[in-house]
Design a protein around this motif. Sequence first.
Motif, PDB file in Angstrom:
ATOM      1  N   ILE B  68      30.680  10.314  41.881  1.00 33.43           N
ATOM      2  CA  ILE B  68      31.457   9.249  42.518  1.00 33.43           C
ATOM      3  C   ILE B  68      32.195   8.375  41.492  1.00 33.43           C
ATOM      4  O   ILE B  68      33.404   8.191  41.620  1.00 33.43           O
ATOM      5  CB  ILE B  68      30.579   8.405  43.469  1.00 33.43           C
ATOM      6  CG1 ILE B  68      30.022   9.299  44.582  1.00 33.43           C
ATOM      7  CG2 ILE B  68      31.380   7.254  44.067  1.00 33.43           C
ATOM      8  CD1 ILE B  68      29.029   8.603  45.497  1.00 33.43           C
ATOM      9  N   PRO B  69      31.499   7.860  40.440  1.00 36.09           N
ATOM     10  CA  PRO B  69      32.221   6.976  39.516  1.00 36.09           C
ATOM     11  C   PRO B  69      33.463   7.623  38.899  1.00 36.09           C
ATOM     12  O   PRO B  69      34.533   7.007  38.882  1.00 36.09           O
ATOM     13  CB  PRO B  69      31.166   6.661  38.444  1.00 36.09           C
ATOM     14  CG  PRO B  69      29.871   6.809  39.147  1.00 36.09           C
ATOM     15  CD  PRO B  69      30.063   7.941  40.108  1.00 36.09           C
ATOM     16  N   ALA B  70      33.347   8.887  38.422  1.00 31.28           N
ATOM     17  CA  ALA B  70      34.501   9.543  37.804  1.00 31.28           C
ATOM     18  C   ALA B  70      35.611   9.766  38.833  1.00 31.28           C
ATOM     19  O   ALA B  70      36.795   9.622  38.523  1.00 31.28           O
ATOM     20  CB  ALA B  70      34.085  10.869  37.183  1.00 31.28           C
ATOM     21  N   SER B  71      35.235  10.101  40.076  1.00 39.46           N
ATOM     22  CA  SER B  71      36.247  10.346  41.103  1.00 39.46           C
ATOM     23  C   SER B  71      36.982   9.061  41.460  1.00 39.46           C
ATOM     24  O   SER B  71      38.193   9.057  41.678  1.00 39.46           O
ATOM     25  CB  SER B  71      35.611  10.935  42.361  1.00 39.46           C
ATOM     26  OG  SER B  71      34.826  12.056  42.030  1.00 39.46           O
ATOM     27  N   VAL B  72      36.242   7.944  41.547  1.00 37.05           N
ATOM     28  CA  VAL B  72      36.888   6.654  41.811  1.00 37.05           C
ATOM     29  C   VAL B  72      37.849   6.325  40.670  1.00 37.05           C
ATOM     30  O   VAL B  72      38.862   5.648  40.868  1.00 37.05           O
ATOM     31  CB  VAL B  72      35.824   5.537  42.000  1.00 37.05           C
ATOM     32  CG1 VAL B  72      36.476   4.169  42.138  1.00 37.05           C
ATOM     33  CG2 VAL B  72      34.973   5.831  43.231  1.00 37.05           C
ATOM     34  N   GLY B  73      37.575   6.881  39.489  1.00 35.64           N
ATOM     35  CA  GLY B  73      38.443   6.698  38.331  1.00 35.64           C
ATOM     36  C   GLY B  73      39.849   7.239  38.524  1.00 35.64           C
ATOM     37  O   GLY B  73      40.744   6.937  37.742  1.00 35.64           O
ATOM     38  N   LEU B  74      40.066   8.034  39.579  1.00 36.76           N
ATOM     39  CA  LEU B  74      41.425   8.491  39.913  1.00 36.76           C
ATOM     40  C   LEU B  74      42.342   7.289  40.112  1.00 36.76           C
ATOM     41  O   LEU B  74      43.538   7.369  39.866  1.00 36.76           O
ATOM     42  CB  LEU B  74      41.417   9.336  41.193  1.00 36.76           C
ATOM     43  CG  LEU B  74      40.806  10.736  41.120  1.00 36.76           C
ATOM     44  CD1 LEU B  74      40.854  11.403  42.478  1.00 36.76           C
ATOM     45  CD2 LEU B  74      41.551  11.588  40.104  1.00 36.76           C
ATOM     46  N   LEU B  75      41.774   6.160  40.564  1.00 36.25           N
ATOM     47  CA  LEU B  75      42.540   4.920  40.702  1.00 36.25           C
ATOM     48  C   LEU B  75      43.248   4.582  39.392  1.00 36.25           C
ATOM     49  O   LEU B  75      44.390   4.129  39.389  1.00 36.25           O
ATOM     50  CB  LEU B  75      41.588   3.760  41.028  1.00 36.25           C
ATOM     51  CG  LEU B  75      41.214   3.446  42.476  1.00 36.25           C
ATOM     52  CD1 LEU B  75      40.297   2.246  42.490  1.00 36.25           C
ATOM     53  CD2 LEU B  75      42.449   3.196  43.311  1.00 36.25           C
ATOM     54  N   GLU B  76      42.534   4.795  38.282  1.00 37.31           N
ATOM     55  CA  GLU B  76      43.049   4.423  36.965  1.00 37.31           C
ATOM     56  C   GLU B  76      44.125   5.384  36.476  1.00 37.31           C
ATOM     57  O   GLU B  76      45.074   4.973  35.844  1.00 37.31           O
ATOM     58  CB  GLU B  76      41.897   4.417  35.943  1.00 37.31           C
ATOM     59  CG  GLU B  76      40.915   3.302  36.153  1.00 37.31           C
ATOM     60  CD  GLU B  76      41.468   1.962  35.684  1.00 37.31           C
ATOM     61  OE1 GLU B  76      41.415   1.701  34.486  1.00 37.31           O
ATOM     62  OE2 GLU B  76      41.960   1.197  36.534  1.00 37.31           O
ATOM     63  N   SER B  77      43.937   6.695  36.759  1.00 34.37           N
ATOM     64  CA  SER B  77      44.904   7.662  36.229  1.00 34.37           C
ATOM     65  C   SER B  77      46.065   7.873  37.208  1.00 34.37           C
ATOM     66  O   SER B  77      46.921   8.702  36.980  1.00 34.37           O
ATOM     67  CB  SER B  77      44.215   8.994  35.903  1.00 34.37           C
ATOM     68  OG  SER B  77      43.323   9.350  36.911  1.00 34.37           O
ATOM     69  N   ALA B  80      49.694   7.814  35.786  1.00 36.47           N
ATOM     70  CA  ALA B  80      50.124   9.012  35.059  1.00 36.47           C
ATOM     71  C   ALA B  80      50.322  10.195  36.002  1.00 36.47           C
ATOM     72  O   ALA B  80      51.139  11.073  35.768  1.00 36.47           O
ATOM     73  CB  ALA B  80      49.094   9.366  33.985  1.00 36.47           C
ATOM     74  N   LEU B  81      49.575  10.184  37.094  1.00 30.19           N
ATOM     75  CA  LEU B  81      49.553  11.345  37.986  1.00 30.19           C
ATOM     76  C   LEU B  81      50.629  11.286  39.071  1.00 30.19           C
ATOM     77  O   LEU B  81      51.125  12.323  39.518  1.00 30.19           O
ATOM     78  CB  LEU B  81      48.160  11.434  38.639  1.00 30.19           C
ATOM     79  CG  LEU B  81      47.797  12.695  39.402  1.00 30.19           C
ATOM     80  CD1 LEU B  81      47.804  13.898  38.484  1.00 30.19           C
ATOM     81  CD2 LEU B  81      46.413  12.536  40.027  1.00 30.19           C
TER      82      LEU B  81
END
Lengths: 230, 119
Positions: B68-77, B80-81
Amino acid sequence: MKEMLCESVFFGVMVSILMYELGIFLKKKFRLALFNPLLVSVIAVMGVLLVFQVDYDAYYEGAQYLSYLLTPATVCLAVPLYEQIGLLKKHSRAIAGGILSGVLTSLVSILAMSAAFGLSHEEYVTLLPKSITTAIGMGISEELGGMVTITVAVIVITGVLGNMIAETVCRLFRIEEPVARGIAIGSAAHAIGTAKAMELGEVEGAMSSLSIAVAGLVTVAAASLFAGFL
Amino acid sequence: MKYVRQFLIILLVTFLGEICRYLLPLPVPASIYGLLLLLAGLLTGVVKLEQVKDVSRFLIEIMPLMFIPASVGLLESWGALSGIFAKVLVITAVSTVLVMGVSGLVTQWIIRAERRKGK
Protein backbone atom coordinates in the motif's frame (compact mmCIF):
# COMPACT_ATOMS: atom_id res chain seq x y z
CA MET A 1 -6.42 18.06 12.32
CA LYS A 2 -3.87 18.19 9.51
CA GLU A 3 -1.02 18.86 11.95
CA MET A 4 -2.09 16.02 14.20
CA LEU A 5 -2.28 13.57 11.25
CA CYS A 6 1.12 14.69 9.96
CA GLU A 7 2.74 14.18 13.32
CA SER A 8 1.00 10.96 14.30
CA VAL A 9 3.30 7.95 14.41
CA PHE A 10 0.54 5.41 13.86
CA PHE A 11 -1.76 7.20 11.39
CA GLY A 12 0.03 5.85 8.27
CA VAL A 13 -0.16 2.18 9.18
CA MET A 14 -3.61 2.49 10.74
CA VAL A 15 -5.24 4.21 7.76
CA SER A 16 -3.60 1.74 5.33
CA ILE A 17 -4.97 -1.31 7.16
CA LEU A 18 -8.34 0.35 7.79
CA MET A 19 -8.81 1.03 4.07
CA TYR A 20 -7.71 -2.50 3.20
CA GLU A 21 -10.44 -3.78 5.53
CA LEU A 22 -12.88 -1.46 3.75
CA GLY A 23 -11.76 -3.06 0.48
CA ILE A 24 -12.39 -6.56 1.86
CA PHE A 25 -15.82 -5.44 3.07
CA LEU A 26 -16.75 -3.97 -0.34
CA LYS A 27 -15.50 -7.05 -2.15
CA LYS A 28 -17.61 -9.36 0.03
CA LYS A 29 -20.63 -7.14 -0.37
CA PHE A 30 -20.51 -6.57 -4.14
CA ARG A 31 -18.38 -9.48 -5.42
CA LEU A 32 -16.87 -7.42 -8.22
CA ALA A 33 -13.24 -7.73 -9.41
CA LEU A 34 -13.12 -3.94 -9.44
CA PHE A 35 -13.43 -3.89 -5.64
CA ASN A 36 -9.99 -5.40 -5.24
CA PRO A 37 -8.95 -4.71 -1.61
CA LEU A 38 -5.50 -3.48 -2.65
CA LEU A 39 -6.88 -1.11 -5.30
CA VAL A 40 -9.61 0.16 -2.95
CA SER A 41 -7.14 0.76 -0.12
CA VAL A 42 -4.66 2.61 -2.35
CA ILE A 43 -7.32 4.91 -3.82
CA ALA A 44 -8.97 5.47 -0.43
CA VAL A 45 -5.66 6.32 1.28
CA MET A 46 -4.86 8.73 -1.59
CA GLY A 47 -8.28 10.30 -1.04
CA VAL A 48 -7.72 10.69 2.71
CA LEU A 49 -4.31 12.30 2.12
CA LEU A 50 -5.73 14.73 -0.43
CA VAL A 51 -8.79 15.65 1.65
CA PHE A 52 -6.80 16.27 4.85
CA GLN A 53 -3.87 17.75 2.88
CA VAL A 54 -1.39 15.34 4.42
CA ASP A 55 1.92 15.16 2.51
CA TYR A 56 2.93 11.77 1.15
CA ASP A 57 6.20 12.11 3.08
CA ALA A 58 4.32 12.62 6.36
CA TYR A 59 2.14 9.57 5.62
CA TYR A 60 5.18 7.51 4.64
CA GLU A 61 6.99 8.46 7.85
CA GLY A 62 4.61 6.08 9.63
CA ALA A 63 3.59 3.78 6.76
CA GLN A 64 7.22 2.85 6.02
CA TYR A 65 6.98 0.22 8.75
CA LEU A 66 4.63 -1.75 6.50
CA SER A 67 7.13 -1.57 3.62
CA TYR A 68 9.91 -2.48 6.02
CA LEU A 69 8.47 -5.98 6.39
CA LEU A 70 8.43 -6.63 2.65
CA THR A 71 11.97 -8.02 2.46
CA PRO A 72 11.53 -10.58 5.29
CA ALA A 73 8.07 -11.47 3.92
CA THR A 74 9.56 -12.15 0.48
CA VAL A 75 12.19 -14.36 2.13
CA CYS A 76 9.32 -16.29 3.77
CA LEU A 77 7.94 -17.19 0.32
CA ALA A 78 10.59 -19.94 0.48
CA VAL A 79 8.33 -21.77 2.97
CA PRO A 80 5.33 -22.50 0.68
CA LEU A 81 7.83 -23.19 -2.09
CA TYR A 82 9.56 -25.78 0.11
CA GLU A 83 6.22 -27.36 0.97
CA GLN A 84 5.51 -27.82 -2.75
CA ILE A 85 9.04 -28.88 -3.74
CA GLY A 86 7.77 -32.25 -4.98
CA LEU A 87 5.46 -30.55 -7.49
CA LEU A 88 8.27 -28.23 -8.51
CA LYS A 89 10.56 -31.16 -9.32
CA LYS A 90 7.82 -33.10 -11.04
CA HIS A 91 6.86 -30.23 -13.34
CA SER A 92 10.27 -28.58 -13.66
CA ARG A 93 10.20 -28.57 -17.47
CA ALA A 94 6.70 -27.12 -17.68
CA ILE A 95 7.59 -24.48 -15.08
CA ALA A 96 10.83 -23.46 -16.81
CA GLY A 97 9.05 -23.33 -20.19
CA GLY A 98 6.18 -21.29 -18.75
CA ILE A 99 8.34 -18.69 -17.03
CA LEU A 100 10.70 -18.30 -20.03
CA SER A 101 7.79 -17.84 -22.42
CA GLY A 102 6.30 -15.31 -20.00
CA VAL A 103 9.49 -13.22 -19.83
CA LEU A 104 9.83 -13.35 -23.63
CA THR A 105 6.17 -12.34 -24.12
CA SER A 106 6.65 -9.43 -21.73
CA LEU A 107 9.72 -8.06 -23.50
CA VAL A 108 8.40 -8.65 -27.05
CA SER A 109 4.98 -7.12 -26.33
CA ILE A 110 6.53 -4.02 -24.73
CA LEU A 111 8.96 -3.66 -27.65
CA ALA A 112 6.16 -3.99 -30.22
CA MET A 113 3.80 -1.54 -28.50
CA SER A 114 6.57 0.97 -27.70
CA ALA A 115 7.48 0.98 -31.38
CA ALA A 116 3.82 1.28 -32.39
CA PHE A 117 3.20 4.20 -30.00
CA GLY A 118 6.46 5.91 -30.99
CA LEU A 119 7.97 5.93 -27.49
CA SER A 120 11.54 7.15 -27.07
CA HIS A 121 14.36 4.77 -26.13
CA GLU A 122 14.32 6.20 -22.60
CA GLU A 123 10.57 5.57 -22.22
CA TYR A 124 10.93 2.08 -23.71
CA VAL A 125 13.65 0.91 -21.30
CA THR A 126 11.66 2.45 -18.44
CA LEU A 127 8.81 0.04 -19.22
CA LEU A 128 10.90 -3.07 -19.99
CA PRO A 129 11.16 -4.42 -16.41
CA LYS A 130 7.47 -3.81 -15.61
CA SER A 131 6.47 -7.43 -14.86
CA ILE A 132 9.21 -8.20 -12.32
CA THR A 133 9.65 -7.42 -8.66
CA THR A 134 10.43 -3.76 -7.80
CA ALA A 135 13.91 -4.22 -6.35
CA ILE A 136 15.21 -6.02 -9.46
CA GLY A 137 13.21 -3.84 -11.86
CA MET A 138 14.61 -0.60 -10.43
CA GLY A 139 18.14 -1.91 -10.92
CA ILE A 140 17.49 -2.84 -14.55
CA SER A 141 15.84 0.49 -15.35
CA GLU A 142 18.72 2.40 -13.81
CA GLU A 143 21.34 0.37 -15.66
CA LEU A 144 19.62 0.78 -19.04
CA GLY A 145 19.13 4.53 -18.55
CA GLY A 146 15.39 4.54 -17.80
CA MET A 147 13.39 6.83 -15.50
CA VAL A 148 13.46 4.87 -12.25
CA THR A 149 10.51 6.59 -10.49
CA ILE A 150 8.27 5.85 -13.48
CA THR A 151 9.53 2.24 -13.60
CA VAL A 152 8.50 1.83 -9.96
CA ALA A 153 5.08 3.33 -10.71
CA VAL A 154 4.57 1.03 -13.71
CA ILE A 155 5.65 -2.04 -11.73
CA VAL A 156 3.12 -1.18 -9.04
CA ILE A 157 0.35 -0.57 -11.61
CA THR A 158 1.19 -3.92 -13.26
CA GLY A 159 1.04 -5.70 -9.92
CA VAL A 160 -2.27 -4.19 -8.80
CA LEU A 161 -3.78 -4.80 -12.24
CA GLY A 162 -2.48 -8.39 -12.28
CA ASN A 163 -3.86 -8.92 -8.76
CA MET A 164 -7.27 -7.66 -9.95
CA ILE A 165 -7.55 -9.58 -13.22
CA ALA A 166 -5.79 -12.86 -12.30
CA GLU A 167 -8.94 -14.90 -11.75
CA THR A 168 -10.67 -13.53 -14.85
CA VAL A 169 -7.64 -14.10 -17.11
CA CYS A 170 -7.22 -17.67 -15.87
CA ARG A 171 -10.89 -18.36 -16.56
CA LEU A 172 -10.80 -16.69 -19.99
CA PHE A 173 -7.69 -18.56 -21.16
CA ARG A 174 -8.93 -21.78 -19.48
CA ILE A 175 -5.83 -22.06 -17.32
CA GLU A 176 -7.04 -24.69 -14.86
CA GLU A 177 -3.92 -26.48 -13.59
CA PRO A 178 -2.99 -24.91 -10.22
CA VAL A 179 0.72 -25.03 -11.12
CA ALA A 180 0.05 -23.19 -14.40
CA ARG A 181 -2.12 -20.58 -12.66
CA GLY A 182 0.62 -19.84 -10.15
CA ILE A 183 3.29 -19.52 -12.86
CA ALA A 184 1.00 -17.26 -14.91
CA ILE A 185 0.27 -14.89 -12.03
CA GLY A 186 3.84 -14.71 -10.71
CA SER A 187 5.41 -14.22 -14.15
CA ALA A 188 2.99 -11.42 -15.06
CA ALA A 189 2.48 -9.61 -11.77
CA HIS A 190 5.41 -10.42 -9.41
CA ALA A 191 4.86 -10.15 -5.64
CA ILE A 192 1.61 -8.15 -5.73
CA GLY A 193 0.11 -10.81 -7.99
CA THR A 194 1.52 -13.50 -5.69
CA ALA A 195 -0.56 -12.08 -2.84
CA LYS A 196 -3.62 -13.02 -4.95
CA ALA A 197 -2.15 -16.40 -5.92
CA MET A 198 -1.78 -17.18 -2.19
CA GLU A 199 -5.53 -16.61 -1.80
CA LEU A 200 -6.30 -18.98 -4.67
CA GLY A 201 -4.38 -21.88 -3.11
CA GLU A 202 -1.12 -23.14 -1.65
CA VAL A 203 0.12 -24.57 -4.94
CA GLU A 204 -0.72 -21.36 -6.81
CA GLY A 205 1.04 -19.30 -4.15
CA ALA A 206 4.18 -21.43 -4.14
CA MET A 207 4.50 -21.45 -7.94
CA SER A 208 3.87 -17.72 -8.12
CA SER A 209 6.63 -17.15 -5.51
CA LEU A 210 9.02 -19.20 -7.59
CA SER A 211 8.18 -17.17 -10.70
CA ILE A 212 9.08 -13.90 -8.94
CA ALA A 213 12.64 -15.09 -8.41
CA VAL A 214 13.14 -16.90 -11.73
CA ALA A 215 11.40 -14.34 -13.98
CA GLY A 216 13.30 -11.56 -12.22
CA LEU A 217 16.68 -13.19 -12.77
CA VAL A 218 15.96 -14.14 -16.41
CA THR A 219 14.78 -10.59 -17.12
CA VAL A 220 18.09 -9.19 -15.82
CA ALA A 221 19.86 -11.06 -18.60
CA ALA A 222 17.27 -10.62 -21.34
CA ALA A 223 16.39 -6.94 -20.82
CA SER A 224 19.86 -5.63 -21.68
CA LEU A 225 19.65 -7.56 -24.96
CA PHE A 226 16.18 -6.15 -25.70
CA ALA A 227 17.28 -2.60 -24.82
CA GLY A 228 19.29 -2.56 -28.05
CA PHE A 229 16.21 -3.18 -30.22
CA LEU A 230 14.62 0.30 -30.02
CA MET B 1 9.10 -17.61 22.86
CA LYS B 2 8.28 -19.66 19.79
CA TYR B 3 7.45 -16.58 17.71
CA VAL B 4 10.52 -14.66 18.84
CA ARG B 5 12.80 -17.50 17.77
CA GLN B 6 11.04 -17.86 14.40
CA PHE B 7 11.20 -14.15 13.71
CA LEU B 8 14.89 -14.17 14.62
CA ILE B 9 15.65 -16.97 12.15
CA ILE B 10 13.78 -15.13 9.39
CA LEU B 11 15.63 -11.89 10.12
CA LEU B 12 18.95 -13.77 10.22
CA VAL B 13 18.31 -15.18 6.74
CA THR B 14 17.19 -11.73 5.54
CA PHE B 15 20.41 -10.26 6.91
CA LEU B 16 22.45 -12.97 5.16
CA GLY B 17 20.62 -11.92 1.98
CA GLU B 18 21.75 -8.34 2.59
CA ILE B 19 25.34 -9.54 3.00
CA CYS B 20 25.11 -11.39 -0.36
CA ARG B 21 23.70 -8.22 -1.90
CA TYR B 22 26.66 -6.28 -0.51
CA LEU B 23 29.32 -8.75 -1.61
CA LEU B 24 28.06 -9.87 -5.03
CA PRO B 25 28.04 -7.39 -7.93
CA LEU B 26 24.70 -8.58 -9.38
CA PRO B 27 21.43 -6.59 -9.67
CA VAL B 28 19.69 -9.06 -7.34
CA PRO B 29 17.89 -7.71 -4.25
CA ALA B 30 18.52 -9.02 -0.72
CA SER B 31 14.99 -10.50 -0.64
CA ILE B 32 15.70 -12.87 -3.55
CA TYR B 33 19.04 -13.99 -2.06
CA GLY B 34 17.22 -14.53 1.24
CA LEU B 35 14.44 -16.54 -0.42
CA LEU B 36 16.98 -18.81 -2.12
CA LEU B 37 19.02 -19.13 1.10
CA LEU B 38 15.97 -20.06 3.19
CA LEU B 39 14.88 -22.59 0.56
CA ALA B 40 18.39 -24.09 0.56
CA GLY B 41 18.34 -24.15 4.38
CA LEU B 42 15.00 -25.98 4.43
CA LEU B 43 16.05 -28.46 1.74
CA THR B 44 19.32 -29.33 3.49
CA GLY B 45 17.66 -29.55 6.91
CA VAL B 46 19.75 -26.73 8.42
CA VAL B 47 16.44 -24.94 9.05
CA LYS B 48 13.44 -27.04 10.10
CA LEU B 49 10.00 -26.15 8.77
CA GLU B 50 8.62 -25.81 12.34
CA GLN B 51 11.30 -23.24 13.12
CA VAL B 52 9.89 -20.69 10.63
CA LYS B 53 6.38 -21.86 9.74
CA ASP B 54 4.06 -19.75 11.93
CA VAL B 55 5.76 -16.39 11.53
CA SER B 56 6.16 -17.03 7.77
CA ARG B 57 2.47 -17.70 7.49
CA PHE B 58 1.69 -14.47 9.32
CA LEU B 59 4.06 -12.35 7.21
CA ILE B 60 2.77 -13.84 3.96
CA GLU B 61 -0.83 -13.28 5.00
CA ILE B 62 -0.27 -9.57 5.66
CA MET B 63 1.94 -9.17 2.57
CA PRO B 64 -0.68 -7.31 0.47
CA LEU B 65 -0.68 -4.52 3.10
CA MET B 66 3.02 -3.97 2.51
CA PHE B 67 2.37 -2.80 -1.04
CA ILE B 68 0.00 0.00 0.00
CA PRO B 69 2.61 2.66 0.93
CA ALA B 70 4.57 2.28 -2.35
CA SER B 71 1.34 2.26 -4.39
CA VAL B 72 0.09 5.43 -2.69
CA GLY B 73 3.46 6.83 -3.76
CA LEU B 74 2.02 7.03 -7.30
CA LEU B 75 0.68 10.38 -6.05
CA GLU B 76 4.28 11.60 -5.96
CA SER B 77 5.39 10.31 -9.36
CA TRP B 78 2.19 11.54 -11.03
CA GLY B 79 3.94 14.66 -12.35
CA ALA B 80 6.50 12.60 -14.25
CA LEU B 81 3.96 10.02 -15.37
CA SER B 82 0.97 12.12 -16.45
CA GLY B 83 2.38 13.02 -19.90
CA ILE B 84 2.60 9.44 -21.11
CA PHE B 85 0.00 7.92 -18.78
CA ALA B 86 -2.53 6.81 -21.43
CA LYS B 87 0.09 5.01 -23.53
CA VAL B 88 1.71 3.48 -20.46
CA LEU B 89 -1.63 2.21 -19.19
CA VAL B 90 -2.52 0.57 -22.53
CA ILE B 91 0.91 -1.07 -22.84
CA THR B 92 0.82 -2.24 -19.22
CA ALA B 93 -2.68 -3.70 -19.44
CA VAL B 94 -2.21 -5.48 -22.79
CA SER B 95 1.21 -6.85 -21.91
CA THR B 96 0.12 -8.05 -18.44
CA VAL B 97 -2.84 -10.00 -19.90
CA LEU B 98 -0.61 -11.47 -22.65
CA VAL B 99 2.15 -12.54 -20.25
CA MET B 100 -0.34 -14.14 -17.87
CA GLY B 101 -2.12 -15.96 -20.69
CA VAL B 102 0.99 -17.17 -22.51
CA SER B 103 3.00 -18.33 -19.47
CA GLY B 104 -0.04 -20.09 -17.99
CA LEU B 105 -1.02 -21.81 -21.23
CA VAL B 106 2.55 -22.92 -22.03
CA THR B 107 2.94 -24.37 -18.52
CA GLN B 108 -0.42 -26.12 -18.72
CA TRP B 109 0.28 -27.43 -22.22
CA ILE B 110 3.60 -29.02 -21.16
CA ILE B 111 2.07 -30.48 -17.96
CA ARG B 112 -0.75 -32.09 -19.93
CA ALA B 113 1.57 -33.31 -22.71
CA GLU B 114 3.81 -34.96 -20.11
CA ARG B 115 0.80 -36.47 -18.36
CA ARG B 116 -0.42 -38.01 -21.62
CA LYS B 117 3.03 -39.39 -22.35
CA GLY B 118 3.26 -40.82 -18.84
CA LYS B 119 0.03 -42.81 -19.16
